[in-house]
Enzyme design. Structure first.
Site, mmCIF file in Angstrom:
data_model
loop_
_atom_site.group_PDB
_atom_site.id
_atom_site.type_symbol
_atom_site.label_atom_id
_atom_site.label_comp_id
_atom_site.label_asym_id
_atom_site.label_seq_id
_atom_site.Cartn_x
_atom_site.Cartn_y
_atom_site.Cartn_z
ATOM 1 N N SER A 64 4.565 2.412 -8.124
ATOM 2 C CA SER A 64 3.269 1.932 -7.280
ATOM 3 C C SER A 64 2.595 4.055 -7.013
ATOM 4 O O SER A 64 2.383 4.357 -8.290
ATOM 5 C CB SER A 64 4.013 2.012 -5.921
ATOM 6 O OG SER A 64 3.195 2.319 -5.144
ATOM 7 N N ASP A 280 -2.133 -1.553 -5.509
ATOM 8 C CA ASP A 280 -1.924 -1.999 -4.584
ATOM 9 C C ASP A 280 -2.740 -1.579 -3.464
ATOM 10 O O ASP A 280 -2.355 -2.429 -2.298
ATOM 11 C CB ASP A 280 -0.492 -2.658 -4.408
ATOM 12 C CG ASP A 280 -0.034 -1.915 -4.179
ATOM 13 O OD1 ASP A 280 -0.153 -0.677 -4.182
ATOM 14 O OD2 ASP A 280 0.855 -2.538 -3.880
ATOM 15 N N GLU A 370 -1.925 -1.676 5.691
ATOM 16 C CA GLU A 370 -1.065 -0.779 6.869
ATOM 17 C C GLU A 370 -2.205 0.417 6.517
ATOM 18 O O GLU A 370 -3.150 0.229 5.796
ATOM 19 C CB GLU A 370 -0.271 -0.201 5.749
ATOM 20 C CG GLU A 370 0.710 -1.247 5.695
ATOM 21 C CD GLU A 370 2.027 -1.108 5.071
ATOM 22 O OE1 GLU A 370 3.154 -0.738 5.290
ATOM 23 O OE2 GLU A 370 2.167 -0.918 3.511
ATOM 24 N N SER A 371 -2.357 1.354 7.175
ATOM 25 C CA SER A 371 -3.141 2.373 7.465
ATOM 26 C C SER A 371 -2.706 3.179 6.354
ATOM 27 O O SER A 371 -4.305 3.888 5.611
ATOM 28 C CB SER A 371 -2.154 3.443 8.353
ATOM 29 O OG SER A 371 -1.352 4.541 8.436
ATOM 30 N N ARG A 497 10.508 6.493 13.198
ATOM 31 C CA ARG A 497 11.370 5.616 12.450
ATOM 32 C C ARG A 497 12.123 6.166 11.458
ATOM 33 O O ARG A 497 11.919 6.769 10.706
ATOM 34 C CB ARG A 497 10.834 4.548 11.996
ATOM 35 C CG ARG A 497 9.683 5.199 11.381
ATOM 36 C CD ARG A 497 8.629 3.815 10.856
ATOM 37 N NE ARG A 497 9.355 2.936 10.401
ATOM 38 C CZ ARG A 497 8.793 2.948 8.474
ATOM 39 N NH1 ARG A 497 8.681 4.082 8.230
ATOM 40 N NH2 ARG A 497 9.834 2.504 8.114
ATOM 41 N N PRO A 498 13.505 5.658 10.511
ATOM 42 C CA PRO A 498 14.525 5.894 9.262
ATOM 43 C C PRO A 498 13.454 5.971 8.312
ATOM 44 O O PRO A 498 12.621 4.822 8.613
ATOM 45 C CB PRO A 498 15.666 5.257 10.374
ATOM 46 C CG PRO A 498 15.274 4.475 10.422
ATOM 47 C CD PRO A 498 13.802 4.723 11.845
#
Length: 542
Positions: A64, A280, A370-371, A497-498
Site C-alpha cells: 500500500s 485504496d 478514515e481520516s 494508542r499503540p
C-alpha cells in the site's frame, strides 16, 4: 495433504531465523527481502480457506502506502471482505512456524476449521508495481501448487480491483463482470448516468489533477479514461515512469505532511487529489489565491457523501437509516457538523478498516472513511432492493429521479473495500451535480487545528485503551495526566494508542489553535514517554 510437496516447496522458501510477523488489517508487511516464506505459506493458507468456504479466495501482493522496498500480502474472503479474524490468527501462526512444524500447523488448521482436503480450490492473485512483487508472485504460486489449488494471475491491479474480482467471481456476476474491463464498465456507466443531466445542460469541463504515487493506480486510470465522458478531464501525475513508489508523493505523504506531492504544480484553486500506492486511499487538496495549502481528507469526503445521500433519502421519503462511522482520528468539527447540522448519527470504532466496515454494515446505508482517505459506502441488501424497486416502479417523477441517483451511487461505489478510483468518481459526480467548487466543499466546516506525533517505547503493549481507543486504561496515571493537560486548552481533545506493527505510541491532539494543538501534542508525548517506558530522545517542543 501431500507432505512431500509441502516439504519440497518449503525448502525453497526458508523462514529467516528469529523473524516474527503479525497478520493484521493490512495483512503482513515488512521489508520485501524477509517475506518470501510468509507469502509462500499464505498461498497454502488461501487454498485451505478456499476449500473450507467452497469459494474463490484472493491474494494481493502489496504494501500500500509503505516505501518501495517494503512489500506485503493480504488474503481476500469470498465477498471481497478482509480475511476473517479467526483466520488472521491462523495466518500469524503459520507464518511464524519453524520449518519442521509447517505441516503440523496446516493439519491443525484443517482440523479446527473442518477443511475437506478433497474439495477443489481456486485462488486469484494480483500485485502492485513494486520491483519485488513479481518475484513474490512465484512464492504465492508455489504455495497454491503445494496444496493442489488452482490459480488465476490477474497481474498488475489495484487492491480494490482484486476485491471486486473476488466478489464478482463468488456471486456469479451479480455484483459485476469478473474482469478488469467489467470493473471499468460498471463504474463508468454509473458515473455517466449520475452526471448526464448535469453535463448535458452545458456544464463546463471539470479538470482534476491526480497524483498516483508512482503506483498501479496510474496504469489503471489510463486504461479507464476511454470509458469516461470528455467532460471529466483527468491529468495524471507521478505515473510511475520515473521516481520511486510513494516517495514524496501519494495520499499518505500529503495527509501526513499537509503539503502537495512532488511533481505536481498547483495553480490557485485547482482541484487535486492523491491516491496511495495500491489505490485504496484518496485525499483531495488545493492552494488558495494566497498560496496556502488546504487538505480535504477522509472526514470531509465522508461529510460530502453522507450529506448528498441524506438529501436524496429525504426526497425519496423512505425511512432508511444512514450512519457515519469514524475513528478517534476524525476531526471534532466533522463530528459536530454531521450530528448537529446534518442530523446524521455518527459512531466511533477502533482504528482499522475492518472495525469501521463491520460497524457500517449495521445500517441501511453506512458511510465510513478514515481520516487518511480509506473508506466507502455500504448499502444493505434490503436498502438496495428498495431503492432499485423505487427507481423502476415509482410514478412520482421527483421520487423516481432521486431513487435512480441512489441506484447510480450503489453501482458507482466499490462496496467491497475502500477504492480510490470509485471514491474519486463519486466525489466528482457529487461536486458536479451540486455545482460545488473545491473551495465551497472545503468551507462546509473548518477543521480544528490538530497534530499527530509518535513516541518510541520499549514495549507498546504497556498501553491498553478503551472507548474506541479514546481513553488509556494502562499504564496507571497516564489517562489522568492527559485529562489534566486537556484542561489547559480550549476545544481540546487528545488520545494515545499503540501502533499495530512497531514499538511506538501514536499521539493525537486537537485544540483551538495550531500553536495550542502542537503544545498539547508535545505535552501528551512527554507524559507517554515518562509513564509508558519511552526510549531514546525525549519529545521536544514541536
Amino acid at each position: 495433504m501431500d507432505l512431500g510437496a509441502v516439504t519440497k516447496f518449503s525448502a525453497l522458501h526458508a523462514k529467516p531465523d528469529g523473524l516474527i510477523l503479525q497478520y493484521g488489517t493490512a495483512g503482513f508487511r515488512a521489508k520485501a527481502a524477509f517475506l518470501d516464506h510468509a507469502i509462500y505459506r499464505m498461498g497454502m493458507l488461501a487454498v485451505l480457506r478456499s476449500k473450507q468456504k467452497k469459494a474463490t479466495i484472493g491474494i494481493m501482493i502489496t504494501a500500500s502506502h509503505n516505501p518501495e522496498e517494503d512489500n506485503g500480502v493480504k488474503l481476500i474472503d469470498p465477498l471481497g471482505e478482509m480475511l476473517a479474524v479467526s483466520w488472521e490468527e491462523h495466518a500469524t501462526r503459520l507464518a511464524n512456524a519453524e520449518e519442521q512444524n509447517v505441516h503440523t500447523v496446516l493439519t491443525e488448521i484443517c482440523h479446527l476449521e473442518d477443511v475437506t482436503l478433497q474439495q477443489e480450490a481456486m485462488i486469484i492473485i494480483g500485485r502492485d508495481t513494486r520491483p519485488s512483487s513479481e518475484k513474490l508472485l512465484q512464492s504465492v504460486i508455489d504455495g497454491v501448487t503445494a496444496l493442489g489449488g488452482q490459480y488465476h494471475d490477474f497481474g498488475l491491479v489495484t487492491t480494490p480491483q482484486l476485491h471486486y474480482l473476488v466478489c464478482c467471481q463468488n456471486t456469479n456476476g451479480q455484483y459485476g463482470k469478473a474482469t478488469i474491463e467489467g470493473y471499468y464498465q460498471k463504474l463508468s456507466k454509473a458515473f455517466v448516468d449520475l452526471t448526464k443531466q448535469t453535463f448535458s445542460s452545458g456544464h463546463k469541463n471539470r479538470a482534476l489533477k491526480i497524483d498516483c504515487a508512482s503506483g498501479v493506480g496510474a496504469l489503471k486510470l489510463k486504461e479507464m479514461e476511454g470509458y469516461l465522458p470528455q467532460e471529466l478531464s483527468l491529468h495524471i501525475f507521478n505515473d510511475g515512469t520515473k521516481g520511486k513508489l510513494n516517495d514524496l508523493c501519494g495520499a499518505d505523504y500529503v495527509k501526513t505532511h499537509q503539503k502537495p506531492p512532488k511533481g505536481l504544480e498547483i495553480k490557485p484553486n485547482e482541484r487535486c487529489c492523491s491516491f496511495d500506492g495500491d489505490a485504496d486511499r484518496i485525499v483531495y487538496y488545493y492552494n488558495d489565491a494566497d498560496g496556502h495549502f488546504h487538505l480535504i481528507d477522509g472526514d470531509k469526503i465522508a461529510t460530502l457523501i453522507s450529506s448528498f445521500l441524506k438529501e436524496l433519502l429525504l426526497e425519496v421519503g423512505e425511512n432508511l437509516k444512514i450512519g457515519v462511522v469514524q475513528t478517534a482520528y476524525a476531526n471534532g468539527s466533522s463530528t459536530q457538523y454531521l450530528e448537529e447540522i446534518m442530523k446524521v448519527p455518527v459512531y466511533c470504532t477502533k482504528t482499522g478498516v475492518k472495525h469501521l466496515h463491520h460497524k457500517a454494515q449495521e445500517f441501511d446505508i453506512g458511510v465510513y472513511f478514515e481520516s487518511n482517505g480509506h473508506g466507502t459506502v455500504l448499502f444493505s441488501k434490503a436498502a438496495e432492493k428498495k431503492i432499485r424497486q423505487l427507481a423502476e416502479e415509482e410514478t412520482d417523477e421527483k421520487i423516481r429521479k432521486a431513487a435512480m441517483m441512489l441506484e447510480n451511487v450503489i453501482d458507482l461505489i466499490n462496496q467491497t473495500v475502500g477504492d480510490a478510483i470509485s471514491d474519486m468518481l463519486l466525489i466528482e459526480a457529487i461536486l458536479a451535480v451540486k455545482g460545488l467548487s473545491v473551495q465551497q466543499w472545503d468551507a462546509i466546516y473548518t477543521d480544528l487545528p490538530n497534530r499527530q506525533l509518535k513516541v518510541t517505547v520499549a514495549d507498546r503493549q504497556v498501553i491498553d485503551t478503551t472507548d474506541a481507543e479514546r481513553r488509556a486504561v494502562t499504564p496507571l496515571g497516564l489517562q489522568e495526566a492527559i485529562d489534566e493537560l486537556l484542561k489547559k486548552y480550549k476545544l481540546s481533545r487528545a488520545f494515545v494508542r499503540p501502533s499495530g506493527t512497531e514499538d511506538i505510541i501514536r499521539v493525537y491532539a486537537e485544540a483551538d489553535s495550531q500553536v495550542n494543538a502542537d503544545r498539547l501534542a508535545t505535552e501528551v508525548s512527554l507524559a507517554v514517554f515518562q509513564l509508558a517506558g519511552g526510549v531514546g530522545e525525549r519529545p521536544k517542543p514541536f
